[in-house]
Design a protein around this motif. Structure first.
Motif, mmCIF file in Angstrom:
data_model
loop_
_atom_site.group_PDB
_atom_site.id
_atom_site.type_symbol
_atom_site.label_atom_id
_atom_site.label_comp_id
_atom_site.label_asym_id
_atom_site.label_seq_id
_atom_site.Cartn_x
_atom_site.Cartn_y
_atom_site.Cartn_z
ATOM 1 N N ILE A 143 0.840 -1.206 0.000
ATOM 2 C CA ILE A 143 0.000 0.000 0.000
ATOM 3 C C ILE A 143 0.876 1.257 0.000
ATOM 4 C CG2 ILE A 143 -1.661 1.319 1.376
ATOM 5 C CD1 ILE A 143 -2.731 -1.454 2.344
ATOM 6 N N PHE A 201 -8.692 2.578 -5.242
ATOM 7 C CA PHE A 201 -7.710 3.153 -4.320
ATOM 8 C C PHE A 201 -7.058 4.394 -4.923
ATOM 9 C CE2 PHE A 201 -3.424 2.485 -2.008
ATOM 10 C CZ PHE A 201 -3.835 3.275 -0.943
ATOM 11 N N PHE A 234 -7.421 -3.364 4.053
ATOM 12 C CA PHE A 234 -7.583 -2.599 2.809
ATOM 13 C C PHE A 234 -9.056 -2.623 2.418
ATOM 14 C CE2 PHE A 234 -7.044 -2.220 -1.907
ATOM 15 C CZ PHE A 234 -6.334 -1.033 -1.940
ATOM 16 N N LEU A 269 -4.393 -8.089 1.040
ATOM 17 C CA LEU A 269 -4.626 -6.695 1.415
ATOM 18 C C LEU A 269 -5.881 -6.570 2.270
ATOM 19 C CD1 LEU A 269 -3.782 -4.800 -1.907
ATOM 20 C CD2 LEU A 269 -2.289 -5.290 0.035
#
Length: 336
Positions: free
Chosen positions: A97, A138, A130, A125
């Protein structure tokens, strides 16, 4: 070629990302667009194809321009745990990330011309918290403060040779698709696509072909009414807004060679309607482009390849095509 390097994120280090990156540098080091890798330098050094590839760490993106012909530049943001090829780990998620955030940040401040993302795996993730379906969403979140008022992205586009397809819906179960196709959504996707064809691909008068949803584009309502009630009104609205949009057309006759000469992009209604022709036309060389963002973003049109990771068999074709396309788009934006 853009005057700035590209930022290439490493992706999942347990996948084929490190391998295809070093192979892409081999292919592009002498005459291709310069890029720097945002990721873990050791993961690249350990890649199956890395033998003989000089890998150098840099502190600033601009250093990649002078270094790229001699070595693979890396903005080294190290992992905290070991990598086992083919075995994804949630322990790597914070760094994965961070690599994406860093690359996007470099693009937002103009230090790089665009972002190319190597494949990530969603499940590890998600284990780390996430909350986004994937890269596209994202990136939209990361760039939201920089978006101009009225921004309409992101829209996913796939390219393969002379074919470009943009999607109205993306990763949706097929049973949900008809309810998600609205006039507003089709018009929005068409506007974003037409704007990108002008700004990013240098097409002054873009032509859009709009695919129907049902077989034979609904057969005048006999095989479904989405074309009559939603897609046709959306096409008319796009034309009223100055977009050369035509359709809806039956999808089964939209993608052959003669048909492709009549448009610059197809607006597809759902995932497989767009992805199948792209992968049939050029399975190894397809590219994913995110439209409607303030930064350039492309990626290879394939996944992490955990089943072949670490074996030296991964092909870099799609990543190379993604790097070349990102550079071309960045150059078009710089010249605008």
């Amino acid at each position: 070629m853009s005057a700035r390097p590209l930022a290439l994120t490493l992706g999942d280090p347990a996948g084929v990302g490190p391998e295809i990156i070093v192979k892409a540098w081999r292919a592009l080091s002498q005459d291709g667009p310069p890029f720097l890798v945002v990721g873990d330098a050791q993961a690249l050094t350990s890649a199956p194809a890395a033998a003989g590839v000089p890998i150098r760490t840099v502190g600033r993106a601009e250093q990649a321009l002078s270094l790229f012909r001699q070595a693979l530049p890396v903005l080294d943001l190290p992992l905290t745990t070991d990598v086992v090829a083919g075995q994804p780990s949630g322990a790597h998620a914070p760094q994965i990330i961070r690599w994406i955030e860093t690359a996007v940040g470099l693009a937002l401040v103009g230090a790089v011309g665009g972002v190319v993302t190597a494949p990530i795996a969603k499940a590890p993730l998600y284990e780390a918290g996430f909350k986004f379906p994937g890269h596209t969403e994202f990136l939209a979140e990361l760039t939201a403060p920089a978006n101009q008022p009225g921004a309409r992205g992101p829209i996913m586009m796939l390219t393969a040779r002379d074919l470009r397809v943009a999607l109205v819906t993306i990763h949706e179960p097929l049973a949900r698709v008809p309810g998600l196709i609205t006039i507003e959504r089709v018009v929005n996707a068409g506007l974003v696509t037409a704007q990108a064809l002008r700004r990013d691909f240098g097409i002054a008068r873009p032509r859009l072909a709009v695919a129907g949803l049902n077989p034979h584009a609904g057969e005048s309502g006999g095989l479904g009414r989405e074309e009559i009630e939603t897609i046709e009104p959306a096409v008319r609205a796009l034309r009223d807004l100055g977009v050369d949009a035509q359709g809806p057309y039956p999808a089964d006759s939209l993608f052959h060679q003669d048909a492709r000469a009549r448009y610059d992009a197809v607006l597809c209604q759902y995932h497989d309607q767009a992805l199948i022709p792209v992968k049939m036309l050029d399975f190894w060389g397809g590219v994913n482009v995110t439209l409607g963002l303030p930064v350039v973003r492309t990626s290879p049109d394939h996944g992490t390849g955990f089943d072949i990771a670490g074996r030296g068999h991964a092909r870099p074709d799609s990543l190379i095509a993604a790097i070349r396309l990102a550079d071309s788009i960045a150059a078009h934006r710089l010249a605008a």
